[in-house]
Design a protein around this motif. Structure first.
Motif, short mmCIF file in Angstrom:
data_model
loop_
_atom_site.label_atom_id
_atom_site.label_comp_id
_atom_site.label_asym_id
_atom_site.label_seq_id
_atom_site.Cartn_x
_atom_site.Cartn_y
_atom_site.Cartn_z
N ILE A 35 0.87 -1.18 0.00
CA ILE A 35 0.00 0.00 0.00
C ILE A 35 0.91 1.23 0.00
O ILE A 35 1.69 1.42 0.93
N ASP A 36 0.83 2.04 -1.07
CA ASP A 36 1.71 3.21 -1.10
C ASP A 36 1.08 4.36 -0.31
O ASP A 36 -0.05 4.25 0.20
N SER A 37 1.79 5.47 -0.23
CA SER A 37 1.34 6.58 0.63
C SER A 37 0.03 7.19 0.13
O SER A 37 -0.82 7.59 0.94
N SER A 38 -0.15 7.26 -1.19
CA SER A 38 -1.39 7.81 -1.74
C SER A 38 -2.59 6.95 -1.36
O SER A 38 -3.65 7.46 -0.96
N ALA A 39 -2.41 5.63 -1.49
CA ALA A 39 -3.49 4.71 -1.14
C ALA A 39 -3.75 4.71 0.36
O ALA A 39 -4.90 4.54 0.80
N SER A 57 -2.74 -11.18 14.14
CA SER A 57 -3.37 -10.14 13.32
C SER A 57 -2.64 -8.80 13.42
O SER A 57 -2.70 -7.98 12.51
N LEU A 58 -1.93 -8.55 14.53
CA LEU A 58 -1.27 -7.27 14.75
C LEU A 58 0.25 -7.33 14.61
O LEU A 58 0.91 -6.29 14.68
N GLN A 59 0.80 -8.53 14.42
CA GLN A 59 2.26 -8.68 14.38
C GLN A 59 2.87 -7.82 13.28
O GLN A 59 2.37 -7.74 12.18
N SER A 60 3.98 -7.15 13.61
CA SER A 60 4.69 -6.32 12.64
C SER A 60 6.16 -6.27 13.00
O SER A 60 6.53 -6.44 14.16
N LYS A 61 7.00 -6.04 11.99
CA LYS A 61 8.44 -5.91 12.25
C LYS A 61 8.71 -4.70 13.12
O LYS A 61 9.63 -4.67 13.92
N THR A 62 7.88 -3.67 12.93
CA THR A 62 8.11 -2.44 13.69
C THR A 62 7.63 -2.54 15.12
O THR A 62 8.12 -1.88 16.01
N LYS A 63 6.61 -3.45 15.30
CA LYS A 63 6.09 -3.60 16.67
C LYS A 63 5.48 -4.97 16.81
O LYS A 63 4.38 -5.23 16.33
N SER A 64 6.19 -5.90 17.43
CA SER A 64 5.66 -7.25 17.63
C SER A 64 4.88 -7.29 18.93
O SER A 64 5.34 -6.81 19.96
N LEU A 65 3.69 -7.84 18.86
CA LEU A 65 2.83 -7.89 20.05
C LEU A 65 2.66 -9.31 20.53
O LEU A 65 2.74 -10.23 19.75
N PRO A 110 4.04 -7.77 5.21
CA PRO A 110 4.43 -6.46 4.67
C PRO A 110 3.31 -5.43 4.74
O PRO A 110 3.56 -4.24 4.98
N THR A 111 2.06 -5.87 4.57
CA THR A 111 0.93 -4.95 4.66
C THR A 111 0.71 -4.50 6.09
O THR A 111 0.42 -3.32 6.35
N ARG A 112 0.84 -5.43 7.05
CA ARG A 112 0.72 -5.04 8.46
C ARG A 112 1.80 -4.04 8.86
O ARG A 112 1.55 -3.11 9.63
N ASP A 113 3.01 -4.23 8.30
CA ASP A 113 4.09 -3.27 8.57
C ASP A 113 3.70 -1.87 8.12
O ASP A 113 3.96 -0.88 8.81
N ILE A 114 3.05 -1.79 6.94
CA ILE A 114 2.63 -0.48 6.41
C ILE A 114 1.55 0.12 7.29
O ILE A 114 1.54 1.34 7.54
N PHE A 115 0.64 -0.71 7.79
CA PHE A 115 -0.38 -0.20 8.72
C PHE A 115 0.27 0.50 9.91
O PHE A 115 -0.16 1.58 10.34
N HIS A 116 1.30 -0.13 10.47
CA HIS A 116 1.98 0.42 11.64
C HIS A 116 2.82 1.64 11.27
O HIS A 116 2.79 2.67 11.97
N ASN A 117 3.59 1.54 10.17
CA ASN A 117 4.49 2.63 9.79
C ASN A 117 3.74 3.90 9.40
O ASN A 117 4.20 5.01 9.66
N SER A 118 2.60 3.72 8.73
CA SER A 118 1.86 4.87 8.21
C SER A 118 0.89 5.46 9.22
O SER A 118 0.31 6.52 8.98
#
Length: 577
Positions: free
Chosen positions: A495-499, A569-577, A525-533
């Protein structure tokens, strides 16, 4: 590291007598094929026939030492020769010496581009040449090559052109000057080749045609009857010579060089991959193949050769006759060297009609009717791409045809990813499976308060508006009973920044309308974008689920997630729960 750039070190250490026999037989057979083919393909390239033998010498040895395929037959090929002729011929050079010097410099450019792309590991560039584009171009080029050789069969002087309407017009203008002896010889040669091919393709028919043609000219004095012959061919090996660097023509030659470099690599790697499937003892390296072809062409330019690449027919023969290593190409090159040193005087009486017949039969075998028929039945868009490339190559020119074909294929790709497949899902009765309601109309159960939608592509600036339009169209169909929108994101890998901004607006808009937005199946990778954005805060952590049935159960029964479901469902490289 050394074996990576010089793969011959891998097979040379284990070389034995069992390999020697197969390599020797295959090498001699391919060498015999190369004598007539090399001379014929030199004629296509607009070069004197001797340069076809030069192209079959040094490049074979270089590839044998640097290539990762052990069966690929590298040397002059019809398609590259035609591209060279079309590109250099358009420069309207004066004199054969100037033409040869330009072709040698072009070969140096082609090799340098291939070597550079190989060093930069850009082998994936070949993927931009789609099969419909290649098929359309190849068929059109085969027709142009075949028509271009009619001048030798007719015994007339036909001005060459890469545009079919011009070429056909030139052929018709020359019909009043047909040499009946050349026509008879050419037709008989074509019939002979076709007949011998039906008996056995193992017979070196092109070589037989050359021998019989030379004998016919010698015994019947056909040269005095107006039949064109090759004439004097210089004997001896090609000398080392630095190509003339033509910086003033660099801008004109660079597009041709890039086209030939990529097309030659595509041709070679596709052939090599086909043969590799039969030989598990080694593995192809696409980037090293680029480097090997690049070094072969660079070496070719220093030894008076035009560009080379992999040949389907010679590779098939090489494999069929038992080639196990690159030594087969070295044996083939030795046979060519022997021909250059001792046998060139024998080719003085070789009729050009015989070479023309060899080329015509060879290239018309490249015209593929099965593939476009299959596309017409199953993939109309790709058939139109093939047909457009075919017609553009015939009418506009070779270089322009393939470049415009690639551009059209990229436009088709952009259109597809900008308008991807979207499915409204429903639950298969009695199961936890959710499938497209249009495919399973009788089996699915659809709840009035839920819209489950699956988007089968990445979300980016090019398709975000399409996604939004289709989503709101389905929301409108549901009406005021809608309470939940569930997005199945299994197929969304980016998911890019515009989307992301568009998704945030949709979520907020639905909240204002009292509709809860839920996402299921989002991959890592999509969950990572959810967290990063920051989308995770807008959507709400409680609105991410692993599987669609879990989200539906939550909406129906307000059933919460288990600890493991929440964690996944929430796991991410930026924040593992």
């Amino acid at each position: 590291m050394l074996k990576r750039f010089f793969p011959f070190l891998s097979w040379m250490t284990t070389y034995n007598r069992s390999h020697l026999y197969g390599d020797l037989i295959a090498g001699v057979t391919v060498g015999v094929m190369l004598v007539p083919q090399g001379m014929a393909y030199a004629m296509i390239a607009g070069m004197p026939p001797i340069y076809g033998l030069y192209a079959a010498l040094v490049p074979q040895v270089v590839y044998a030492l640097t290539g990762t395929s052990r069966q690929l037959g590298v040397g002059p090929v019809a398609m590259d020769s035609l591209l060279v002729a079309a590109g250099v011929g358009a420069l309207q050079l004066t004199g054969i010496e100037s033409y040869i010097a330009t072709v040698l410099f072009l070969t140096l450019l082609i090799g340098s581009i291939q070597l550079l792309l190989g060093l930069l590991k850009m082998g994936f560039f070949v993927n931009f040449l789609s099969k419909p584009v290649i098929s359309g171009f190849t068929s059109a080029a085969a027709i142009l090559i075949g028509l271009g050789q009619l001048k030798h069969i007719l015994g007339t002087d036909v001005a060459q052109s890469s545009k079919i309407h011009v070429l056909v017009g030139n052929i018709f203008e020359s019909l009043g000057q047909i040499n009946p002896y050349a026509l008879a010889l050419g037709v008989v040669a074509i019939i002979f080749i076709l007949g011998m091919n039906k008996i056995s393709k193992k017979i070196p028919t092109p070589l037989l045609v050359i021998i019989l043609g030379i004998l016919a000219v010698f015994f019947f004095g056909l040269e005095s009857k107006g039949i064109g012959v090759v004439g004097e061919i210089p004997s001896g090996l090609p000398s080392f010579q630095v190509p003339e660097i033509q910086m003033d023509r660099l801008g004109q030659l660079l597009p041709i060089a890039i086209t030939v470099a990529l097309f030659g690599f595509m041709e070679s790697i596709s052939i090599a991959k086909t043969v590799e499937e039969k030989h598990p003892e080694y593995e192809l390296d696409a980037n090293q193949e680029l480097r090997a072809l690049g070094m072969s062409n660079i070496a070719a330019s220093f030894f008076q050769s035009f560009s080379v690449s992999g040949s389907f027919s010679r590779t098939a023969v090489n494999d069929q006759f038992g080639a196990k290593t690159g030594m087969a190409l070295i044996f083939s090159a030795l046979l060519i060297a022997g021909t250059l040193l001792f046998l060139t005087p024998l080719f003085h009486n070789l009729p050009t009609a015989a070479l023309g017949a060899i080329i015509i039969v060879s290239v018309f075998g490249l015209i593929d009717l099965t593939y476009p028929i299959m596309l017409w039945k199953n993939r109309k868009d790709e058939f139109l791409l093939l047909a457009a490339t075919f017609l553009m190559t015939l009418s506009i020119g070779l270089i322009e045809g393939i470049l415009l074909g690639v551009l059209l294929s990229l436009m088709l790709l952009v259109y597809r990813i900008s308008n991807p497949h979207i499915a409204v899902l429903g639950r298969i009765k009695g199961t936890d499976y959710f499938k497209n309601v249009s495919r399973f109309p009788e089996e699915v159960q659809v709840d009035d308060d839920k819209l489950i939608i699956r988007f089968d592509a990445q979300l980016y600036f090019g398709n975000k508006d399409y996604f939004k339009k289709e989503l709101y169209k389905q929301i409108q169909k549901k009406g005021p009973t809608l309470k939940y929108v569930i997005l199945n994101a299994e197929a969304i890998n980016y998911i890019d920044s515009s989307a992301a901004v568009m998704l945030e607006r949709i979520v907020n808009d639905l909240k204002e309308k009292g509709i809860q937005f839920i996402i299921t199946g989002a991959i890592g990778p999509t969950r990572d974008i959810f967290h990063n954005s920051g989308l995770i805060d807008c959507i709400g952590r409680q609105n991410l689920f692993v599987q669609t049935f879990e989200a539906v159960d939550y909406c129906t029964n307000q059933k919460g997630r288990s600890e493991i479901q929440e964690r996944i469902s929430l796991q991410s490289k930026t924040k593992s729960l």
